[in-house]
Write a protein that holds these residues in place. Sequence first.
Motif, PDB file in Angstrom:
ATOM      1  N   THR A   1       0.822  -1.214   0.000  1.00 38.14           N
ATOM      2  CA  THR A   1       0.000   0.000   0.000  1.00 38.14           C
ATOM      3  C   THR A   1       0.856   1.264   0.000  1.00 38.14           C
ATOM      4  N   ALA A   2       2.110   1.162   0.434  1.00 34.51           N
ATOM      5  CA  ALA A   2       2.974   2.348   0.469  1.00 34.51           C
ATOM      6  C   ALA A   2       3.202   2.887  -0.941  1.00 34.51           C
ATOM      7  N   ILE A   3       3.360   1.994  -1.916  1.00 34.13           N
ATOM      8  CA  ILE A   3       3.565   2.442  -3.300  1.00 34.13           C
ATOM      9  C   ILE A   3       2.289   3.082  -3.836  1.00 34.13           C
ATOM     10  N   GLU A   4       1.147   2.492  -3.501  1.00 32.74           N
ATOM     11  CA  GLU A   4      -0.110   3.104  -3.927  1.00 32.74           C
ATOM     12  C   GLU A   4      -0.273   4.491  -3.298  1.00 32.74           C
ATOM     13  N   GLN A   5       0.128   4.618  -2.036  1.00 33.29           N
ATOM     14  CA  GLN A   5       0.050   5.922  -1.371  1.00 33.29           C
ATOM     15  C   GLN A   5       0.987   6.940  -2.035  1.00 33.29           C
ATOM     16  N   ALA A   6       2.127   6.464  -2.520  1.00 31.76           N
ATOM     17  CA  ALA A   6       3.027   7.357  -3.262  1.00 31.76           C
ATOM     18  C   ALA A   6       2.319   7.883  -4.517  1.00 31.76           C
ATOM     19  N   GLY A   7       1.552   7.001  -5.154  1.00 34.21           N
ATOM     20  CA  GLY A   7       0.766   7.435  -6.302  1.00 34.21           C
ATOM     21  C   GLY A   7      -0.271   8.488  -5.935  1.00 34.21           C
ATOM     22  N   MET A   8      -0.877   8.322  -4.777  1.00 30.98           N
ATOM     23  CA  MET A   8      -1.880   9.302  -4.340  1.00 30.98           C
ATOM     24  C   MET A   8      -1.236  10.662  -4.059  1.00 30.98           C
ATOM     25  N   MET A   9       0.020  10.642  -3.630  1.00 30.49           N
ATOM     26  CA  MET A   9       0.715  11.918  -3.420  1.00 30.49           C
ATOM     27  C   MET A   9       0.973  12.620  -4.756  1.00 30.49           C
ATOM     28  N   MET A  10       1.201  11.838  -5.804  1.00 32.08           N
ATOM     29  CA  MET A  10       1.333  12.410  -7.144  1.00 32.08           C
ATOM     30  C   MET A  10      -0.002  12.998  -7.602  1.00 32.08           C
ATOM     31  N   LYS A  11      -1.076  12.311  -7.235  1.00 33.60           N
ATOM     32  CA  LYS A  11      -2.409  12.816  -7.580  1.00 33.60           C
ATOM     33  C   LYS A  11      -2.653  14.175  -6.943  1.00 33.60           C
ATOM     34  N   GLU A  12      -2.230  14.340  -5.695  1.00 35.16           N
ATOM     35  CA  GLU A  12      -2.410  15.614  -5.003  1.00 35.16           C
ATOM     36  C   GLU A  12      -1.648  16.748  -5.692  1.00 35.16           C
ATOM     37  N   GLN A  13      -0.587  16.393  -6.411  1.00 31.44           N
ATOM     38  CA  GLN A  13       0.191  17.388  -7.148  1.00 31.44           C
ATOM     39  C   GLN A  13      -0.282  17.532  -8.596  1.00 31.44           C
ATOM     40  N   LYS A  14      -1.404  16.887  -8.910  1.00 35.35           N
ATOM     41  CA  LYS A  14      -1.981  16.928 -10.255  1.00 35.35           C
ATOM     42  C   LYS A  14      -1.068  16.267 -11.290  1.00 35.35           C
ATOM     43  N   LYS A  15      -0.227  15.364 -10.849  1.00 30.77           N
ATOM     44  CA  LYS A  15       0.656  14.629 -11.760  1.00 30.77           C
ATOM     45  C   LYS A  15       0.048  13.251 -12.006  1.00 30.77           C
ATOM     46  N   MET A  16      -1.021  13.237 -12.803  1.00 30.32           N
ATOM     47  CA  MET A  16      -1.813  12.018 -12.957  1.00 30.32           C
ATOM     48  C   MET A  16      -1.065  10.865 -13.639  1.00 30.32           C
ATOM     49  N   PRO A  17      -0.320  11.104 -14.721  1.00 29.04           N
ATOM     50  CA  PRO A  17       0.386   9.957 -15.324  1.00 29.04           C
ATOM     51  C   PRO A  17       1.327   9.259 -14.348  1.00 29.04           C
ATOM     52  N   GLU A  18       2.084  10.066 -13.561  1.00 29.13           N
ATOM     53  CA  GLU A  18       2.978   9.468 -12.564  1.00 29.13           C
ATOM     54  C   GLU A  18       2.185   8.738 -11.482  1.00 29.13           C
ATOM     55  N   ALA A  19       1.047   9.321 -11.093  1.00 26.84           N
ATOM     56  CA  ALA A  19       0.198   8.685 -10.081  1.00 26.84           C
ATOM     57  C   ALA A  19      -0.262   7.314 -10.553  1.00 26.84           C
ATOM     58  N   ILE A  20      -0.703   7.237 -11.800  1.00 24.27           N
ATOM     59  CA  ILE A  20      -1.205   5.972 -12.339  1.00 24.27           C
ATOM     60  C   ILE A  20      -0.083   4.948 -12.433  1.00 24.27           C
ATOM     61  N   GLN A  21       1.121   5.386 -12.775  1.00 24.76           N
ATOM     62  CA  GLN A  21       2.254   4.456 -12.856  1.00 24.76           C
ATOM     63  C   GLN A  21       2.515   3.786 -11.508  1.00 24.76           C
ATOM     64  N   TYR A  22       2.493   4.577 -10.443  1.00 20.95           N
ATOM     65  CA  TYR A  22       2.725   4.013  -9.113  1.00 20.95           C
ATOM     66  C   TYR A  22       1.589   3.061  -8.720  1.00 20.95           C
ATOM     67  N   ILE A  23       0.356   3.454  -9.022  1.00 21.86           N
ATOM     68  CA  ILE A  23      -0.774   2.604  -8.639  1.00 21.86           C
ATOM     69  C   ILE A  23      -0.740   1.285  -9.411  1.00 21.86           C
ATOM     70  N   GLU A  24      -0.412   1.347 -10.700  1.00 22.47           N
ATOM     71  CA  GLU A  24      -0.309   0.120 -11.492  1.00 22.47           C
ATOM     72  C   GLU A  24       0.813  -0.786 -10.965  1.00 22.47           C
ATOM     73  N   LYS A  25       1.914  -0.171 -10.564  1.00 22.79           N
ATOM     74  CA  LYS A  25       3.007  -0.962  -9.980  1.00 22.79           C
ATOM     75  C   LYS A  25       2.548  -1.643  -8.700  1.00 22.79           C
ATOM     76  N   ALA A  26       1.801  -0.919  -7.877  1.00 20.68           N
ATOM     77  CA  ALA A  26       1.266  -1.511  -6.645  1.00 20.68           C
ATOM     78  C   ALA A  26       0.321  -2.666  -6.969  1.00 20.68           C
ATOM     79  N   CYS A  27      -0.478  -2.509  -8.011  1.00 19.22           N
ATOM     80  CA  CYS A  27      -1.422  -3.570  -8.393  1.00 19.22           C
ATOM     81  C   CYS A  27      -0.699  -4.842  -8.804  1.00 19.22           C
ATOM     82  N   MET A  28       0.392  -4.694  -9.550  1.00 15.00           N
ATOM     83  CA  MET A  28       1.179  -5.866  -9.931  1.00 15.00           C
ATOM     84  C   MET A  28       1.710  -6.583  -8.694  1.00 15.00           C
TER      85      MET A  28
END
Length: 307
Positions: A70-97
């Motif tokens: 979940t820490a990697i997914e949370q890193a993605g959410m921090m990217m979301k807060e900065q409006k950096k959606m592509p980077e956010a999705i990359q982290y979330i997809e990595k967490a999903c794998m």
Amino acid sequence: MAAQKINEAHEHIAKAEKCLKTSLTKWKPDFDSAASEYAKAAVCFKNAKQYEQAKDAYLKEAEYHTENKTAIEQAGMMMKEQKKMPEAIQYIEKACMMYMENGTPDTAAMALDRAGKLIEPINLEKAVDLYQKAAGVFENEDRLRQAVELLGKASRLLVRLKRLDEAAVALQKEKNMYKEIENFPMCFKVAQLFVFISCTSFLHSLSAVQQSGFHCSLPGYSGSEDCVAMETLLQGYDEQDEDQVYRVCNSPLLKYMDNDYAKLAISLRVPGGGGGKKKKAAAAPQDGASGAPAPEEEEDDYEGGLC
């Protein structure tokens, strides 16, 4: 308040770094304690709205506590807060794998769904991909109710993107899932949507829709309000009767569907600009005025019954 939280975060980072050091009395780094301190630092940075530093702390937590995906997914959410959606999705997809590798596919599917919702406002194509991946994970786990809901999201976005051939394929799969879980009212609804897509996309005729077998084998469909409406629509479409198509598409049954499909229904036009019946009617008086008997109108091949 923010300054205090930032100071607390740096204190936790200092403790984490201390846990990673070795000495004569401490031969191995304490990775678990370091990960815990980085997690606390991440929360402090997050509360202080220092999202980039919070992201770095979450990634450090994930590095030293490999079981915590979940820490990697949370890193993605921090990217979301900065409006950096592509980077956010990359982290979330990595967490999903990593969720999948760790044997928690349901968590992976739910994370993919969340990622789809995040990216949908700015990138419909990526949202479709994420929803379809999430649906595939749920389907593999025999959780068809969750899978078909996500397929529906993907189908709707495919229509919005005008990728109608792909939308038709997705609707076919939706129908099969709803049939398998015996949700026949939703089967009827998906059947309506398929007809619209078919008329607008690649089928372009009543016979092709019938041959597709899409409406067959749905208990209770034949003779239902949905079935009658679709038969009327397809008859009007085949006969190039613009008025009949317009009446069906603007009926309450169809006007209050999901917005993307309702727009498609209202925009539906018959081949050749319509006027099929009008042309026949206009030709009849001219033939009669010349004294010649009006030719008999050919019988309509359509016999009704999509099932």
